[in-house]
Scaffold this active site. Structure first.
Site, PDB file in Angstrom:
ATOM      1  N   ASP A 271      10.386   6.552  11.041  1.00 43.23           N
ATOM      2  CA  ASP A 271      10.435   7.825  10.842  1.00 43.23           C
ATOM      3  C   ASP A 271      10.076   8.803  12.177  1.00 43.23           C
ATOM      4  OD1 ASP A 271       7.892   6.952  10.518  1.00 43.23           O
ATOM      5  OD2 ASP A 271       7.723   7.639   8.293  1.00 43.23           O
ATOM      6  N   GLU A 364       7.154   6.001  -4.157  1.00 38.92           N
ATOM      7  CA  GLU A 364       6.971   5.524  -2.766  1.00 38.92           C
ATOM      8  C   GLU A 364       8.252   4.986  -2.454  1.00 38.92           C
ATOM      9  OE1 GLU A 364       4.759   6.117  -0.780  1.00 38.92           O
ATOM     10  OE2 GLU A 364       5.256   4.724   1.010  1.00 38.92           O
TER      11      GLU A 364
HETATM   12  C1  DMJ Z   1       1.374  11.009   7.721  1.00 37.43           C
HETATM   13  O1  DMJ Z   1       0.200  10.218   8.139  1.00 37.43           O
HETATM   14  C2  DMJ Z   1       2.361  11.180   8.852  1.00 37.43           C
HETATM   15  O2  DMJ Z   1       3.154  12.117   8.623  1.00 37.43           O
HETATM   16  C3  DMJ Z   1       2.820   9.901   9.468  1.00 37.43           C
HETATM   17  O3  DMJ Z   1       3.883  10.290  10.353  1.00 37.43           O
HETATM   18  C4  DMJ Z   1       3.813   9.373   8.148  1.00 37.43           C
HETATM   19  N1  DMJ Z   1       3.483   9.724   7.121  1.00 37.43           N
HETATM   20  C5  DMJ Z   1       1.807  10.009   6.507  1.00 37.43           C
HETATM   21  C6  DMJ Z   1       1.949  10.773   5.453  1.00 37.43           C
HETATM   22  O4  DMJ Z   1       2.735  10.597   4.396  1.00 37.43           O
END
Ligand code: DMJ
EC number: 3.2.1.-
Length: 571
Positions: A271, A364
């Site tokens: 992501d 999730e």
């Molecule tokens: C956060 O710690 C950050 O946004 C990270 O990039 C992925 N997602 C978590 C929270 O869901």
């Protein structure tokens, strides 16, 4: 499922004509009320953390106790944690930028003072590099920048860059992780000892490819180029490892440089890699970031996207692997707003919100092909991603429907996750059974994005980008290779003097002045004055003529080699 079709009307005339003053008033009243509700939520979470968990990392809201989650994560045997270890006050570090946005100068200054005097990273604990980067380094740098910005007047006493010194100390402890044959960092480090013997060589694409904002900012602030160089070298190496389809896998070996997991998508493990390419381009203005992002984004649209949903695909063949909607993917529409793909963002966002409405919060993992929740990943750990995208979409469109989405989210969070000692994660969204954990990102991101959805004043003042953990970093002329003229509307008066840009919002770098009439009729929804939609709703094209003008940047879109309209022309 009812999905009203958008009709976009683009006139370069005053839209005051269309604005119904009574609905504008209704929105203002709602925003005011919702701001207060979110403020209450933040303080319920924060005060309980300060009472029952501080200076440890995170709050256990049900038992009103604490967890040193950042280091516990890395300790294979918990008894190996030093007995006198009190954690790294992660939730406090993560809360500073939210306190600044809420205008709580007293608590901000108190926090800064405590951290200046007490926080130390000279401890024998094994921690995750990515988590420390986004939570601790990002939190410290962002709070430092907010503290030294004279317009905020956050500190009454003296501030001598103590947060920056802490950030620099932390950054130096990161550097040994980058000493690998590939220059891609280990995922785990020991604050005191560096990389441990027999450390795992496995890392994820997001873990090693989303360090550039914080480490780049640290170099710019300290004048020590090592942090930015290390992060950039790793990012470039990662990019060199892409397949001929411009896809990356999810996990890899930092010593051999081989991919371990070939399947990837836009969610877990990948992501923020996409997010940081785009945001690094916004913050530092290097064309390189844009070029990488453009190719990666294009590939994601070609190989992962299926209507409004995103599945995973094999990086070598491009063939779909897993058909899943995940909670982490919900950040994607927010990123698409920054890119200018507002229509695509809007359609995916609607699907994520639909999942939220169906379950009360977002699970999730939901198996799209079986139309059921994943048998083990049924939890909702107070994640922020849907709130984040809702905030971006509202800023880009000013469509009051997004305020309704935010209101629904606030209601569910209070109804299902609020307990006397804070906010608890949901263990199973089908039963709403709770789990004793309030993650620090609930304060850094979830509450912040919900608050910013109902309060335009912070982003209206200056240009900010938000790190993946929701920490704002100001876009500054001196850090930027070039601030493209096309970002600035001739209509805006823009103060060009000095370091701090003012007079336009962060999103105004990307978003046209918002003109959407405040009508609740979706038919009258429009994205911005300059927006000319692509001819086809799925953005497919044969030639540039089928592409419109981007809603958020007001730039002409063009047809890519694989037939998608987007901002593909270099600036
Ligand atoms: C956060 O710690 C950050 O946004 C990270 O990039 C992925 N997602 C978590 C929270 O869901």
């Amino acid at each position: 499922m009812f999905r009203p079709k958008h009709v976009f009307i683009c006139f370069l005339i005053s839209f005051a004509f269309f604005i119904d003053p009574s609905s504008q008033h209704v929105d203002d009243v709602k925003k005011q009320q919702m701001r207060e509700k979110v403020r209450e939520m933040f303080y319920h979470a924060y005060d309980n953390y300060m009472t029952y968990a501080f200076p440890h990392d995170e709050l256990k809201p049900i038992t009103k106790s604490f967890t040193d989650s950042l280091s516990e994560l890395g300790n294979l045997k918990l008894e190996h944690l030093p007995t006198d270890y009190n954690g790294s006050a992660v939730t406090l570090v993560e809360s500073l930028s939210s306190l600044a946005i809420l205008g709580n100068k007293t608590e901000f200054e108190k926090g800064v003072l405590w951290l200046s005097e007490n926080l130390t990273f000279d401890v024998d604990v094994r921690v995750n590099l990515f988590e420390c980067n986004i939570r601790l380094l990002g939190g410290l740098i962002s709070a430092h920048l907010l503290a030294i910005d004279p317009t905020n007047r956050l500190i009454q006493g003296s501030y001598n860059n103590e947060l920056l010194r802490l950030a620099e100390d932390l950054g130096k402890r990161f550097l040994p992780a980058f000493e690998t044959p590939t220059r891609i960092p280990y995922a785990w480090i020991n604050f005191k000892k560096g990389v441990m013997e027999n450390e795992t060589t496995e890392t994820s694409t997001s873990g090693c490819g989303s360090l550039i904002l914080e480490m780049g900012a640290l170099s710019r602030l300290t004048g020590d180029p090592r942090f930015e160089s290390a992060a950039l070298r790793a990012l470039r190496q990662l990019w060199r490892m892409r397949s001929s389809l411009d896809l990356l896998g999810t996990t890899l070996d930092v010593v051999t440089g081989e991919w371990l997991e070939y399947s990837s998508g836009i969610g877990a493990g990948v992501d923020s890699f996409y997010e940081y390419l785009m945001k690094a381009y916004i913050l530092f203005g290097k064309e390189d970031y844009w070029r990488m992002f453009r190719s990666a984004y294009l590939a994601s649209q070609k190989y992962f996207r299926y209507g409004p949903w995103y599945h995973e695909a094999n990086m070598w063949s491009g063939k779909p692997t897993y058909w899943q909607l995940t909670s982490l993917q919900a950040f994607w529409p927010g990123l698409q707003v920054l890119v200018g793909d507002v229509a695509a963002a809007n359609s995916s966002h609607w699907e994520f919100f639909h999942a939220w409405e169906k379950f009360g919060v977002i699970p999730e993992r939901y198996l799209l092909d079986h139309q059921m929740i994943h048998p083990t990943e049924r939890y909702y750990p107070l994640r922020p991603e849907l709130a984040e995208s809702t905030f971006y979409l509202y800023q880009a469109t000013k469509d009051p429907w997004y305020l309704d989405v935010g209101e629904a989210m606030v209601k569910s969070l209070n109804r299902y996750t609020k307990v006397a000692g804070g906010f608890a994660s949901v263990r199973d969204v089908t039963t709403m059974q709770l789990e004793d954990h309030q993650h620090s990102f609930f304060l850094a991101e979830t509450c912040k994005y919900l608050y910013l959805l109902f309060d335009d004043s912070f982003v209206a003042k200056r240009n900010y980008i938000f790190t993946t953990e929701g920490h704002p970093i100001q876009v500054m002329r001196s850090w930027h290779e070039k601030l493209p003229e096309s970002y600035f509307s001739g209509n805006w008066t823009f103060s060009k003097s000095g370091e701090w840009e003012s007079g336009a919002s962060a999103l105004s770098m990307k978003v046209c002045p918002s003109i959407a009439p405040n009508s609740r009729l979706r038919e009258q929804h429009r994205e911005s004055v300059c927006h000319v939609p692509d001819q086809k709703i799925d953005h497919k094209c044969w030639s540039n003529r089928e592409c419109g003008v981007d809603a958020t940047t007001c730039r002409q879109r063009s047809c890519s080699e694989v037939g998608f309209c987007g901002l593909w022309n270099p600036l």
